[in-house]
Write a protein that holds these residues in place. Structure first.
Motif, short mmCIF file in Angstrom:
data_model
loop_
_atom_site.label_atom_id
_atom_site.label_comp_id
_atom_site.label_asym_id
_atom_site.label_seq_id
_atom_site.Cartn_x
_atom_site.Cartn_y
_atom_site.Cartn_z
N SER A 1 5.15 3.44 -7.96
CA SER A 1 4.97 4.82 -7.51
C SER A 1 4.20 5.64 -8.53
O SER A 1 3.35 6.46 -8.18
CB SER A 1 6.33 5.48 -7.24
OG SER A 1 6.99 4.80 -6.21
N ASP B 1 10.43 8.29 -5.72
CA ASP B 1 9.09 8.24 -5.12
C ASP B 1 8.73 9.59 -4.51
O ASP B 1 7.64 10.09 -4.68
CB ASP B 1 9.01 7.17 -4.03
CG ASP B 1 9.10 5.78 -4.62
OD1 ASP B 1 9.11 5.68 -5.85
OD2 ASP B 1 9.14 4.82 -3.83
N GLU C 1 2.59 1.41 -0.40
CA GLU C 1 3.52 0.99 -1.45
C GLU C 1 4.78 0.40 -0.83
O GLU C 1 5.42 1.01 0.01
CB GLU C 1 3.93 2.17 -2.34
CG GLU C 1 4.80 1.70 -3.51
CD GLU C 1 5.56 2.82 -4.21
OE1 GLU C 1 5.09 3.97 -4.20
OE2 GLU C 1 6.63 2.51 -4.77
MG LIG Z 1 8.45 3.26 -5.92
#
Ligand SMILES: [Mg+2]
Ligand SMILES: Nc1nc2c(ncn2[C@@H]2O[C@H](COP(=O)(O)OP(=O)(O)O)[C@@H](O)[C@H]2O)c(=O)[nH]1
Length: 308
Positions: free
Chosen positions: A63, A99, A148
């Motif tokens: 992240s 995140d 991600e």
């Molecule tokens: Mg992450």
């Protein structure tokens, strides 16, 4: 076409964040106009976009690295799409909060489209819904889309299939995770990033990874094992440049198209299964059986679809 789909399509074309968000939701929920939206997206923008999957063990710095890449891309005036794949497992739930906070850096930027999706209970599976989201973001003029993921499970492999290029983020101190992933690494990753290069053990990890990847580097002439310190934005420019070079290399050698075709086939299979599911569910409910499921499946297919 309905007026509302037309308005959404026009909004997507002009990169209106509300239209983009709304269109993604309509498609995710299979709402009215989903088919219109999917049919009339700008194919040229879709074919040009670079889709990169960012994978690796939780805590490796994905992240932080993603957020740093966004900053560089925004500084050069590029539009970015981010898809964060939420883990279904409650154990890693904490990672998501972190995140979200990191992504807040970009929350007010209309040229950064952020979307998160859960790995379970998706219509057509993760690959299918993420695929549509990628295409809507691309049609809206996002030039690079970063996906991600968390952990190394099936969803990870789905994403790897969906992305044009895959970046595996590793860090020193994840010995067991890395050992477990090694066999699969060569297969799936285009780039190995040794993040947290400020930490002890980084140079050893880098040497190991370079050894594993030496054949791949020769093939394209592009460095595929890179060092970063994401928390200090170090090495990120180089990583992005290598990703762009590699994407160009894939396009020039026809491999980008191959990868895209493979991904579209996989997504199509997901949808075929999803669309046939209710019919087979009905057929099974009508005639309960203790038969071996593999034998039963074959029989149900030949009866329901009239094929062998
Ligand atoms: Mg992450
Ligand atoms: N020392 C150091 N810490 C980092 C680096 N990159 C990220 N971190 C820290 O590592 C932790 C996990 O990072 P995160 O980006 O959430 O990892 P993710 O779970 O892979 O997304 C956070 O506390 C980050 O601040 C780095 O290059 N060096």
């Amino acid at each position: 076409m309905t007026t509302s789909s037309e308005i959404l399509l026009a909004g997507i074309k002009e990169h209106d964040p509300r239209a983009i968000g709304r269109a993604i939701s309509v498609v995710e929920n299979n709402g009215d106009g989903a088919a219109d939206i999917l049919t009339f997206l700008d194919q040229e923008r879709i074919s040009k976009v670079m889709v990169a999957g960012i994978t690796g063990p939780p805590g490796a710095g994905k992240s932080t690295l993603t957020s740093g890449l966004i900053t560089i891309l925004r500084n050069s005036g590029k539009r970015v799409g981010i898809i964060a794949v939420d883990p279904s497992s409650p154990i890693s739930g904490g990672a998501i909060l972190g995140d979200r906070i990191r992504m807040m850096d970009h929350a007010l930027d209309p040229d950064v489209v952020v979307r998160s999706m859960a790995t379970r209970g998706r219509l057509g599976g993760l690959c299918a819904s993420a695929g549509a989201t990628v295409r809507i973001m691309a049609a809206a003029g996002c030039e690079l889309i970063l996906i991600e993921t968390v952990g190394v499970g099936q969803s990870e492999m789905d994403i790897v299939q969906l992305a044009d290029i895959t970046v595996m983020v590793l860090a020193p101190g994840f010995g067991d995770d890395i050992q477990a992933m090694k066999a699969g690494l060569l297969e799936v990753a285009d780039f190995l990033v040794v993040n947290k290069s400020d930490q002890p053990g980084a140079s050893g990890l880098l040497m190991d990874m370079e050894q594993i990847f030496s054949a791949k580097e020769e093939e394209s002439g592009i460095a595929r094992v890179l060092e970063t310190i994401a928390s200090e934005n170090r090495g990120l420019e180089e990583l992005l440049q290598s990703m762009e070079n590699f994407s160009d290399y894939l396009a020039a050698t026809g491999q980008k198209e191959q990868r895209r075709n493979r991904a579209l086939n996989a997504e199509t299979i997901d949808w075929i299964i999803e669309m046939l599911r209710p019919r087979f569910q009905d057929a099974m409910n009508r005639s309960p059986s203790q038969k071996d499921p593999r034998i039963r499946a074959k029989e149900l297919i030949s009866k329901t679809l009239r094929v062998n």
